[in-house]
Design a protein around this motif. Structure first.
Motif, PDB file in Angstrom:
ATOM      1  N   ALA A 250       0.943  -1.107  -0.065  1.00  0.00           N
ATOM      2  CA  ALA A 250       0.148   0.130  -0.010  1.00  0.00           C
ATOM      3  C   ALA A 250       0.885   1.228   0.096  1.00  0.00           C
ATOM      4  CB  ALA A 250      -1.004   0.160   1.118  1.00  0.00           C
ATOM      5  N   SER A 251       0.362   2.103  -0.557  1.00  0.00           N
ATOM      6  CA  SER A 251       1.120   3.572  -0.735  1.00  0.00           C
ATOM      7  C   SER A 251       0.047   4.571  -0.914  1.00  0.00           C
ATOM      8  CB  SER A 251       2.221   3.661  -1.642  1.00  0.00           C
ATOM      9  OG  SER A 251       1.755   3.536  -3.224  1.00  0.00           O
ATOM     10  N   GLY A 252       0.686   5.663  -0.748  1.00  0.00           N
ATOM     11  CA  GLY A 252      -0.081   7.079  -0.910  1.00  0.00           C
ATOM     12  C   GLY A 252      -0.701   7.837   0.019  1.00  0.00           C
ATOM     13  N   GLY A 253      -0.376   7.404   1.163  1.00  0.00           N
ATOM     14  CA  GLY A 253      -0.680   8.020   2.426  1.00  0.00           C
ATOM     15  C   GLY A 253      -0.073   9.177   2.614  1.00  0.00           C
ATOM     16  N   GLY A 254      -0.367  10.281   3.854  1.00  0.00           N
ATOM     17  CA  GLY A 254       0.206  11.526   3.954  1.00  0.00           C
ATOM     18  C   GLY A 254      -0.551  12.342   4.805  1.00  0.00           C
ATOM     19  N   LEU A 255      -0.237  13.472   4.763  1.00  0.00           N
ATOM     20  CA  LEU A 255      -0.689  14.622   5.572  1.00  0.00           C
ATOM     21  C   LEU A 255      -1.753  15.486   4.942  1.00  0.00           C
ATOM     22  CD1 LEU A 255      -1.342  16.227   8.166  1.00  0.00           C
ATOM     23  CD2 LEU A 255       0.785  17.222   7.757  1.00  0.00           C
ATOM     24  N   VAL A 256      -3.036  15.693   5.119  1.00  0.00           N
ATOM     25  CA  VAL A 256      -3.766  16.431   4.212  1.00  0.00           C
ATOM     26  C   VAL A 256      -4.888  17.215   5.199  1.00  0.00           C
ATOM     27  CG1 VAL A 256      -5.591  14.510   4.040  1.00  0.00           C
ATOM     28  CG2 VAL A 256      -5.659  16.291   2.333  1.00  0.00           C
ATOM     29  N   GLN A 257      -5.289  18.344   4.674  1.00  0.00           N
ATOM     30  CA  GLN A 257      -6.297  19.183   5.677  1.00  0.00           C
ATOM     31  C   GLN A 257      -7.500  18.602   5.414  1.00  0.00           C
ATOM     32  OE1 GLN A 257      -5.620  23.317   4.450  1.00  0.00           O
ATOM     33  NE2 GLN A 257      -4.346  23.689   6.134  1.00  0.00           N
ATOM     34  N   ALA A 258      -8.395  18.771   6.673  1.00  0.00           N
ATOM     35  CA  ALA A 258      -9.729  18.323   6.596  1.00  0.00           C
ATOM     36  C   ALA A 258     -10.497  18.966   5.183  1.00  0.00           C
ATOM     37  CB  ALA A 258     -10.648  18.843   7.488  1.00  0.00           C
TER      38      ALA A 258
ATOM     39  N   PRO B 267     -10.988  14.729  10.241  1.00  0.00           N
ATOM     40  CA  PRO B 267     -10.058  14.289  11.015  1.00  0.00           C
ATOM     41  C   PRO B 267     -10.427  12.946  11.484  1.00  0.00           C
ATOM     42  CG  PRO B 267     -10.739  16.623  11.364  1.00  0.00           C
ATOM     43  CD  PRO B 267     -11.670  15.818  10.492  1.00  0.00           C
ATOM     44  N   GLU B 268     -11.444  12.140  11.792  1.00  0.00           N
ATOM     45  CA  GLU B 268     -11.891  11.170  12.052  1.00  0.00           C
ATOM     46  C   GLU B 268     -11.464   9.747  11.054  1.00  0.00           C
ATOM     47  OE1 GLU B 268     -13.722  13.709  12.011  1.00  0.00           O
ATOM     48  OE2 GLU B 268     -15.893  12.910  11.616  1.00  0.00           O
ATOM     49  N   ASP B 269     -10.868  10.310  10.151  1.00  0.00           N
ATOM     50  CA  ASP B 269     -10.426   9.379   8.748  1.00  0.00           C
ATOM     51  C   ASP B 269      -8.803   8.957   9.237  1.00  0.00           C
ATOM     52  OD1 ASP B 269     -12.294  11.138   6.473  1.00  0.00           O
ATOM     53  OD2 ASP B 269     -12.735   9.161   7.263  1.00  0.00           O
ATOM     54  N   THR B 270      -8.339   9.622  10.106  1.00  0.00           N
ATOM     55  CA  THR B 270      -6.954   9.595  10.270  1.00  0.00           C
ATOM     56  C   THR B 270      -6.666   7.953  11.055  1.00  0.00           C
ATOM     57  OG1 THR B 270      -6.662  11.828  11.024  1.00  0.00           O
ATOM     58  CG2 THR B 270      -5.133  10.148  11.871  1.00  0.00           C
ATOM     59  N   ALA B 271      -5.944   7.257  10.348  1.00  0.00           N
ATOM     60  CA  ALA B 271      -5.551   5.940  10.582  1.00  0.00           C
ATOM     61  C   ALA B 271      -4.466   5.338   9.615  1.00  0.00           C
ATOM     62  CB  ALA B 271      -6.920   5.138  10.444  1.00  0.00           C
ATOM     63  N   VAL B 272      -4.055   4.312  10.019  1.00  0.00           N
ATOM     64  CA  VAL B 272      -3.005   3.350   9.158  1.00  0.00           C
ATOM     65  C   VAL B 272      -4.217   2.712   8.139  1.00  0.00           C
ATOM     66  CG1 VAL B 272      -1.419   1.667   8.844  1.00  0.00           C
ATOM     67  CG2 VAL B 272      -1.144   3.412  10.754  1.00  0.00           C
ATOM     68  N   TYR B 273      -4.000   2.661   6.823  1.00  0.00           N
ATOM     69  CA  TYR B 273      -4.951   2.213   5.938  1.00  0.00           C
ATOM     70  C   TYR B 273      -4.172   0.954   5.463  1.00  0.00           C
ATOM     71  CZ  TYR B 273      -8.410   5.999   6.200  1.00  0.00           C
ATOM     72  OH  TYR B 273      -9.260   6.703   6.788  1.00  0.00           O
TER      73      TYR B 273
END
Length: 123
Positions: free
Chosen positions: A5-13, A87-93
């Motif tokens: 898996a790839s593509g994660g990161g920090l993003v604003q709401a 913000p509640e979508d914050t997690a390891v996917y």
């Protein structure tokens, strides 16, 4: 089958990310694919799944209308397009593959797992 898996990161709401799940080792099209997530201190939660062809999809209520799962069997890759992030979508996917051709939504039905990619949504 091996998954990455790839593509994660920090993003604003309100922002968007697209996760990818690259498969190798066996015939990717033989497997249903699912995405799960795990937030700190919580259990692994079902997010979305698609059957072997991509013709059928299923979503958790919490992401329905915001996330889209798809796959490209020619590229041995599955995707999770995430729009309207909260913000509640914050997690390891995690992406996972199941020997069931049909859609399944519980972790125990998935035999193969990728390593996870972190998604952080700031408010």
């Amino acid at each position: 089958v091996q998954l990455q898996a790839s593509g994660g990161g920090l993003v604003q709401a309100g922002g968007s990310l697209r996760l990818s799940c690259a498969a190798s080792g066996r015939t990717f099209s033989s497997y249903a694919v699912g995405w799960f997530r795990q937030a700190p201190g919580k259990g692994r939660e079902f997010v979305a799944a698609t059957n072997w062809s991509g013709g059928s999809t299923y979503y958790a209520d919490s992401v329905k209308g915001r996330f889209t799962i798809s796959r490209d069997n020619a590229k041995n890759t599955a995707y999770l397009q995430m729009n309207g992030l909260k913000p509640e979508d914050t997690a390891v996917y995690y992406c996972a593959a199941s020997s069931y051709h049909m859609i399944v939504a519980t972790p125990k039905d998935y035999a193969f797992w990728g390593q996870g990619t972190l998604v952080t949504v700031s408010s």
